[in-house]
Design a protein around this motif. Structure first.
Motif, PDB file in Angstrom:
ATOM      1  N   ALA A 162      81.571  50.405 -27.987  1.00  0.00           N
ATOM      2  CA  ALA A 162      82.930  50.049 -27.552  1.00  0.00           C
ATOM      3  C   ALA A 162      83.229  50.621 -26.170  1.00  0.00           C
ATOM      4  CB  ALA A 162      83.939  50.570 -28.576  1.00  0.00           C
ATOM      5  N   ALA A 163      82.776  51.843 -25.913  1.00  0.00           N
ATOM      6  CA  ALA A 163      83.007  52.462 -24.605  1.00  0.00           C
ATOM      7  C   ALA A 163      82.287  51.696 -23.501  1.00  0.00           C
ATOM      8  CB  ALA A 163      82.546  53.917 -24.632  1.00  0.00           C
ATOM      9  N   ASP A 175      82.191  47.666 -19.067  1.00  0.00           N
ATOM     10  CA  ASP A 175      81.684  46.384 -18.571  1.00  0.00           C
ATOM     11  C   ASP A 175      81.659  45.388 -19.725  1.00  0.00           C
ATOM     12  OD1 ASP A 175      80.390  44.215 -17.522  1.00  0.00           O
ATOM     13  OD2 ASP A 175      78.603  45.291 -16.854  1.00  0.00           O
ATOM     14  N   PRO A 176      82.678  44.517 -19.830  1.00  0.00           N
ATOM     15  CA  PRO A 176      82.734  43.570 -20.943  1.00  0.00           C
ATOM     16  C   PRO A 176      81.528  42.642 -21.025  1.00  0.00           C
ATOM     17  CG  PRO A 176      84.836  43.667 -19.780  1.00  0.00           C
ATOM     18  CD  PRO A 176      83.849  44.423 -18.948  1.00  0.00           C
ATOM     19  N   ASP A 177      80.832  42.452 -19.912  1.00  0.00           N
ATOM     20  CA  ASP A 177      79.667  41.560 -19.900  1.00  0.00           C
ATOM     21  C   ASP A 177      78.356  42.333 -19.981  1.00  0.00           C
ATOM     22  OD1 ASP A 177      81.300  39.270 -19.583  1.00  0.00           O
ATOM     23  OD2 ASP A 177      81.481  39.702 -17.440  1.00  0.00           O
ATOM     24  N   SER A 178      78.415  43.570 -20.463  1.00  0.00           N
ATOM     25  CA  SER A 178      77.211  44.395 -20.513  1.00  0.00           C
ATOM     26  C   SER A 178      76.139  43.764 -21.397  1.00  0.00           C
ATOM     27  CB  SER A 178      77.553  45.793 -21.030  1.00  0.00           C
ATOM     28  OG  SER A 178      78.149  45.703 -22.310  1.00  0.00           O
ATOM     29  N   GLU A 179      74.912  43.979 -21.019  1.00  0.00           N
ATOM     30  CA  GLU A 179      73.751  43.493 -21.775  1.00  0.00           C
ATOM     31  C   GLU A 179      73.403  44.530 -22.835  1.00  0.00           C
ATOM     32  OE1 GLU A 179      69.038  42.866 -20.724  1.00  0.00           O
ATOM     33  OE2 GLU A 179      70.525  42.509 -19.154  1.00  0.00           O
ATOM     34  N   LEU A 218      67.461  42.879 -12.950  1.00  0.00           N
ATOM     35  CA  LEU A 218      67.478  42.066 -11.739  1.00  0.00           C
ATOM     36  C   LEU A 218      68.855  41.469 -11.485  1.00  0.00           C
ATOM     37  CD1 LEU A 218      64.112  40.123 -12.204  1.00  0.00           C
ATOM     38  CD2 LEU A 218      64.525  42.112 -10.741  1.00  0.00           C
ATOM     39  N   PHE A 219      69.696  41.460 -12.542  1.00  0.00           N
ATOM     40  CA  PHE A 219      70.977  40.757 -12.448  1.00  0.00           C
ATOM     41  C   PHE A 219      72.166  41.706 -12.312  1.00  0.00           C
ATOM     42  CE2 PHE A 219      68.011  38.315 -15.089  1.00  0.00           C
ATOM     43  CZ  PHE A 219      67.878  37.182 -14.303  1.00  0.00           C
ATOM     44  N   GLY A 220      71.922  42.994 -12.296  1.00  0.00           N
ATOM     45  CA  GLY A 220      73.009  43.952 -12.152  1.00  0.00           C
ATOM     46  C   GLY A 220      73.812  44.080 -13.427  1.00  0.00           C
ATOM     47  N   GLY A 221      74.881  44.839 -13.374  1.00  0.00           N
ATOM     48  CA  GLY A 221      75.713  45.047 -14.550  1.00  0.00           C
ATOM     49  C   GLY A 221      75.184  46.180 -15.411  1.00  0.00           C
ATOM     50  N   HIS A 222      76.073  46.695 -16.259  1.00  0.00           N
ATOM     51  CA  HIS A 222      75.688  47.806 -17.114  1.00  0.00           C
ATOM     52  C   HIS A 222      74.933  47.300 -18.331  1.00  0.00           C
ATOM     53  CE1 HIS A 222      76.279  52.142 -17.740  1.00  0.00           C
ATOM     54  NE2 HIS A 222      76.113  51.845 -19.028  1.00  0.00           N
ATOM     55  N   ARG A 223      74.074  48.150 -18.882  1.00  0.00           N
ATOM     56  CA  ARG A 223      73.294  47.792 -20.065  1.00  0.00           C
ATOM     57  C   ARG A 223      73.389  48.900 -21.101  1.00  0.00           C
ATOM     58  NH1 ARG A 223      67.753  47.695 -18.119  1.00  0.00           N
ATOM     59  NH2 ARG A 223      68.595  48.981 -16.436  1.00  0.00           N
ATOM     60  N   LEU A 224      73.282  48.500 -22.369  1.00  0.00           N
ATOM     61  CA  LEU A 224      73.244  49.433 -23.492  1.00  0.00           C
ATOM     62  C   LEU A 224      71.951  49.211 -24.255  1.00  0.00           C
ATOM     63  CD1 LEU A 224      74.509  51.463 -25.550  1.00  0.00           C
ATOM     64  CD2 LEU A 224      75.492  49.458 -26.704  1.00  0.00           C
TER      65      LEU A 224
END
Length: 321
Positions: free
Chosen positions: A17-18, A23-27, A49-55
């Protein structure tokens, strides 16, 4: 880290959830450590390669092979700032060095130790009732523990349902009435909730019935009997209870109940429900890998069919099942 599965699951959910708030679009990736190829882990830990946060959640790291542990140890020395890594360990000495290394690297740790003392479980019950928006008296908490047992998931579900059923203040009498009702759950109790389209109630009753050892075949038979009886009553062109009782060779009380359960259904929807019940009968007799799952899936499908026909409380769209 710890033996208590419910607490581990909640800890992971809170991190998830955090991350979504960040980042609502996190991978997201969830991997089981047992048998996990090192290359697969490396792929999900590698910079995106696409950026954004990941979990990335790796469960069962106490069962990880040496090569996987080495890979995780290496990652801890140079973590990706755009990635949240969660390691789930059930406690004990296995792969303890991995935990030590992550602590030294600054990882946050959530203790999920098994609640072994009566005092700990009592505190858990009070907190669960509070989470649900209620309060529970000490004698009621004791009664709930005696009635439900030590399984935290069952205690959590019971606490939530008590608040829902009895409002914000739970006393010993409420617990006694609640448990007496759950202990009397039968296949016909489940079938009644299903036929009136009560999504939450039917799932709750099904799980209570399974928890109390009601045989899968009896549950499936009760659901099938309820659907067939509702279909027979709905298919006849009269609402006169006496006429229906004579035509169907059923007692009037059963006809009256079937009329109430048939309300909100259409004939095509009942025909589909009969098909679901027939498939369930085969599933619980050995076709399905899990009879528990087959029952819950069938319940959800039948409730969804009623909702699509125009009735039902809290049902979900049939297309999801």
């Amino acid at each position: 880290m710890g033996e208590e599965e419910l607490l581990r699951a909640r800890a992971v959910s809170e991190v998830r959830a955090a991350v979504r708030r960040l980042d609502p679009d996190s991978e997201e990736h969830e991997l089981a450590a047992l048998g996990l190829p090192v290359g697969q882990l490396a792929d999900v830990l590698a910079p995106s390669l696409f950026g954004g946060h990941r979990l990335v959640v790796v469960t069962g790291v106490h069962e990880a092979a040496t090569a996987l542990v080495d890979s995780l140890l290496s990652y801890a020395k140079d973590p990706d700032p755009e990635l949240t890594l969660v390691l789930v360990h059930s406690g004990g000495k296995r792969n303890e060095a991995l935990l030590k290394a992550y602590r030294q690297a600054g990882a946050a740790e959530d203790e999920c130790a098994k609640l072994v003392s009566a005092g700990d479980r009592m505190t858990f019950v009070r907190n669960e009732v509070r989470r649900a928006g209620g309060r529970i008296t000490p004698d009621a908490a004791t009664a709930l523990l005696e009635a439900v047992g030590n399984d935290l998931r069952s205690l959590s579900a019971a606490a939530s349902q008590l608040v829902s059923d009895f409002g914000g203040s739970i006393d010993a009498d409420a617990v006694a009435r609640f448990h007496r009702g759950q202990a009397e759950v039968t296949g016909f109790t489940v079938a009644e909730r299903v036929l009136v389209g009560d999504h939450a109630g039917s799932i709750e009753m099904l799980r209570w019935a399974l928890d109390r050892g009601v045989p899968h075949v009896l549950l499936a038979d009760a659901i099938a009997d309820g659907v067939r009886t509702a279909a027979r009553v709905a298919s006849l062109g009269t609402t006169n209870i006496g006429d229906l009782a004579r035509q169907l060779k059923m007692p009037p009380w059963k006809v009256k109940k079937a009329q109430a359960q048939a309300r909100g259904w259409t004939i095509p929807a009942l025909q589909q429900a009969i098909g679901v019940a027939a498939g369930l009968n085969a599933d619980v007799k050995g076709v399905a890998a899990s009879a528990d799952y087959a029952l819950e899936r069938a319940v959800r499908r039948i409730v969804a069919l009623r909702a699509a026909a125009g009735g039902g409380r809290g049902a979900r769209p049939a297309s999801r099942y």
